[in-house]
Design a protein around this motif. Sequence first.
Motif, PDB file in Angstrom:
ATOM      1  N   GLN A   1       0.824  -1.206   0.000  1.00 28.93           N
ATOM      2  CA  GLN A   1       0.000   0.000   0.000  1.00 28.93           C
ATOM      3  C   GLN A   1       0.859   1.258   0.000  1.00 28.93           C
ATOM      4  O   GLN A   1       0.537   2.230  -0.681  1.00 28.93           O
ATOM      5  N   LEU A   2       1.939   1.243   0.755  1.00 24.52           N
ATOM      6  CA  LEU A   2       2.839   2.395   0.784  1.00 24.52           C
ATOM      7  C   LEU A   2       3.469   2.604  -0.593  1.00 24.52           C
ATOM      8  O   LEU A   2       3.515   3.727  -1.093  1.00 24.52           O
ATOM      9  N   GLN A   3       3.932   1.536  -1.204  1.00 29.55           N
ATOM     10  CA  GLN A   3       4.566   1.645  -2.516  1.00 29.55           C
ATOM     11  C   GLN A   3       3.574   2.082  -3.591  1.00 29.55           C
ATOM     12  O   GLN A   3       3.949   2.759  -4.550  1.00 29.55           O
ATOM     13  N   ALA A   4       2.318   1.707  -3.443  1.00 25.25           N
ATOM     14  CA  ALA A   4       1.307   2.050  -4.439  1.00 25.25           C
ATOM     15  C   ALA A   4       0.804   3.487  -4.298  1.00 25.25           C
ATOM     16  O   ALA A   4       0.256   4.044  -5.245  1.00 25.25           O
ATOM     17  N   ASN A   5       0.996   4.083  -3.143  1.00 28.02           N
ATOM     18  CA  ASN A   5       0.515   5.439  -2.890  1.00 28.02           C
ATOM     19  C   ASN A   5       1.667   6.410  -3.116  1.00 28.02           C
ATOM     20  O   ASN A   5       2.555   6.551  -2.268  1.00 28.02           O
ATOM     21  N   GLU A   6       1.641   7.059  -4.249  1.00 26.86           N
ATOM     22  CA  GLU A   6       2.758   7.933  -4.640  1.00 26.86           C
ATOM     23  C   GLU A   6       3.021   9.040  -3.625  1.00 26.86           C
ATOM     24  O   GLU A   6       4.173   9.331  -3.289  1.00 26.86           O
ATOM     25  N   GLN A   7       1.961   9.647  -3.125  1.00 26.79           N
ATOM     26  CA  GLN A   7       2.117  10.750  -2.171  1.00 26.79           C
ATOM     27  C   GLN A   7       2.723  10.256  -0.854  1.00 26.79           C
ATOM     28  O   GLN A   7       3.684  10.829  -0.352  1.00 26.79           O
ATOM     29  N   ALA A   8       2.162   9.188  -0.310  1.00 27.34           N
ATOM     30  CA  ALA A   8       2.662   8.652   0.958  1.00 27.34           C
ATOM     31  C   ALA A   8       4.086   8.127   0.808  1.00 27.34           C
ATOM     32  O   ALA A   8       4.939   8.356   1.677  1.00 27.34           O
ATOM     33  N   ASN A   9       4.360   7.447  -0.285  1.00 25.29           N
ATOM     34  CA  ASN A   9       5.692   6.904  -0.509  1.00 25.29           C
ATOM     35  C   ASN A   9       6.721   8.024  -0.645  1.00 25.29           C
ATOM     36  O   ASN A   9       7.810   7.947  -0.076  1.00 25.29           O
ATOM     37  N   GLY A  10       6.376   9.072  -1.372  1.00 24.44           N
ATOM     38  CA  GLY A  10       7.287  10.206  -1.510  1.00 24.44           C
ATOM     39  C   GLY A  10       7.566  10.875  -0.177  1.00 24.44           C
ATOM     40  O   GLY A  10       8.709  11.212   0.143  1.00 24.44           O
ATOM     41  N   LEU A  11       6.511  11.052   0.609  1.00 23.42           N
ATOM     42  CA  LEU A  11       6.664  11.652   1.934  1.00 23.42           C
ATOM     43  C   LEU A  11       7.529  10.773   2.826  1.00 23.42           C
ATOM     44  O   LEU A  11       8.423  11.261   3.526  1.00 23.42           O
ATOM     45  N   PHE A  12       7.285   9.472   2.783  1.00 25.06           N
ATOM     46  CA  PHE A  12       8.069   8.549   3.600  1.00 25.06           C
ATOM     47  C   PHE A  12       9.542   8.566   3.193  1.00 25.06           C
ATOM     48  O   PHE A  12      10.429   8.584   4.043  1.00 25.06           O
ATOM     49  N   GLN A  13       9.801   8.584   1.890  1.00 27.85           N
ATOM     50  CA  GLN A  13      11.185   8.625   1.406  1.00 27.85           C
ATOM     51  C   GLN A  13      11.875   9.922   1.835  1.00 27.85           C
ATOM     52  O   GLN A  13      13.053   9.910   2.209  1.00 27.85           O
ATOM     53  N   ARG A  14      11.153  11.039   1.772  1.00 29.25           N
ATOM     54  CA  ARG A  14      11.722  12.310   2.237  1.00 29.25           C
ATOM     55  C   ARG A  14      12.061  12.242   3.720  1.00 29.25           C
ATOM     56  O   ARG A  14      13.098  12.734   4.162  1.00 29.25           O
ATOM     57  N   LEU A  15      11.188  11.614   4.501  1.00 32.92           N
ATOM     58  CA  LEU A  15      11.434  11.471   5.936  1.00 32.92           C
ATOM     59  C   LEU A  15      12.685  10.632   6.195  1.00 32.92           C
ATOM     60  O   LEU A  15      13.545  11.013   6.997  1.00 32.92           O
ATOM     61  N   VAL A  16      12.810   9.518   5.506  1.00 26.91           N
ATOM     62  CA  VAL A  16      13.971   8.634   5.676  1.00 26.91           C
ATOM     63  C   VAL A  16      15.259   9.361   5.279  1.00 26.91           C
ATOM     64  O   VAL A  16      16.267   9.302   5.993  1.00 26.91           O
ATOM     65  N   GLN A  17      15.218  10.069   4.154  1.00 29.09           N
ATOM     66  CA  GLN A  17      16.400  10.802   3.699  1.00 29.09           C
ATOM     67  C   GLN A  17      16.752  11.935   4.660  1.00 29.09           C
ATOM     68  O   GLN A  17      17.940  12.176   4.930  1.00 29.09           O
ATOM     69  N   THR A  18      15.748  12.602   5.176  1.00 26.78           N
ATOM     70  CA  THR A  18      15.995  13.687   6.130  1.00 26.78           C
ATOM     71  C   THR A  18      16.599  13.143   7.413  1.00 26.78           C
ATOM     72  O   THR A  18      17.530  13.734   7.968  1.00 26.78           O
ATOM     73  N   GLU A  19      16.103  12.011   7.890  1.00 28.75           N
ATOM     74  CA  GLU A  19      16.673  11.387   9.087  1.00 28.75           C
ATOM     75  C   GLU A  19      18.150  11.058   8.877  1.00 28.75           C
ATOM     76  O   GLU A  19      18.973  11.283   9.760  1.00 28.75           O
ATOM     77  N   ALA A  20      18.483  10.531   7.716  1.00 28.26           N
ATOM     78  CA  ALA A  20      19.881  10.192   7.414  1.00 28.26           C
ATOM     79  C   ALA A  20      20.751  11.451   7.395  1.00 28.26           C
ATOM     80  O   ALA A  20      21.862  11.452   7.939  1.00 28.26           O
ATOM     81  N   ARG A  21      20.242  12.519   6.767  1.00 27.85           N
ATOM     82  CA  ARG A  21      21.013  13.770   6.736  1.00 27.85           C
ATOM     83  C   ARG A  21      21.198  14.344   8.134  1.00 27.85           C
ATOM     84  O   ARG A  21      22.275  14.843   8.474  1.00 27.85           O
ATOM     85  N   LEU A  22      20.153  14.257   8.963  1.00 30.45           N
ATOM     86  CA  LEU A  22      20.268  14.775  10.329  1.00 30.45           C
ATOM     87  C   LEU A  22      21.280  13.983  11.151  1.00 30.45           C
ATOM     88  O   LEU A  22      22.042  14.563  11.928  1.00 30.45           O
ATOM     89  N   ARG A  23      21.278  12.669  10.986  1.00 29.81           N
ATOM     90  CA  ARG A  23      22.280  11.858  11.703  1.00 29.81           C
ATOM     91  C   ARG A  23      23.689  12.238  11.270  1.00 29.81           C
ATOM     92  O   ARG A  23      24.605  12.340  12.094  1.00 29.81           O
ATOM     93  N   GLN A  24      23.858  12.472   9.973  1.00 25.31           N
ATOM     94  CA  GLN A  24      25.177  12.862   9.468  1.00 25.31           C
ATOM     95  C   GLN A  24      25.568  14.232  10.016  1.00 25.31           C
ATOM     96  O   GLN A  24      26.695  14.426  10.468  1.00 25.31           O
ATOM     97  N   LYS A  25      24.633  15.174   9.987  1.00 24.56           N
ATOM     98  CA  LYS A  25      24.920  16.516  10.523  1.00 24.56           C
ATOM     99  C   LYS A  25      25.231  16.446  12.010  1.00 24.56           C
ATOM    100  O   LYS A  25      26.112  17.148  12.500  1.00 24.56           O
ATOM    101  N   GLN A  26      24.497  15.610  12.725  1.00 22.70           N
ATOM    102  CA  GLN A  26      24.723  15.480  14.162  1.00 22.70           C
ATOM    103  C   GLN A  26      26.116  14.929  14.440  1.00 22.70           C
ATOM    104  O   GLN A  26      26.817  15.409  15.322  1.00 22.70           O
ATOM    105  N   SER A  27      26.545  13.948  13.658  1.00 25.77           N
ATOM    106  CA  SER A  27      27.871  13.367  13.888  1.00 25.77           C
ATOM    107  C   SER A  27      28.982  14.340  13.503  1.00 25.77           C
ATOM    108  O   SER A  27      30.084  14.264  14.032  1.00 25.77           O
TER     109      SER A  27
END
Length: 108
Positions: free
Chosen positions: A37-63
């Motif tokens: 369902q997540l993969q089929a929902n373009e809006q939700a999937n895009g939002l989720f991917q942005r969240l995951v990418q943002t979390e990764a960038r924040l961890r990198q910035k924090q380190s």
Amino acid sequence: MYHTTTLPPHLDEALEALVENLLASEPFYRARQATSQLQANEQANGLFQRLVQTEARLRQKQSNGGLTIADIHDYRALQAEAQADTVIGDYLQAQQDLQAYLQEINQE
């Protein structure tokens, strides 16, 4: 270099049965459904991917010591948006339920 070991037939059959039972369980089924369902929902999937990418960038910035208050505010806004999305919520709940199920099995 990989070392392969051939299991005795009775262990191989037991392992296959375990895998089949795990994959047929309700938590695995719900996790697969929620992922689809997540993969089929373009809006939700895009939002989720942005969240995951943002979390990764924040961890990198924090380190690296470059995390700012603005970064945290932006992340929290994105996180709130993702939490309000029912498709993402269902996906995250299904993942948590699956993890709990697997931990329970590993304790047995």
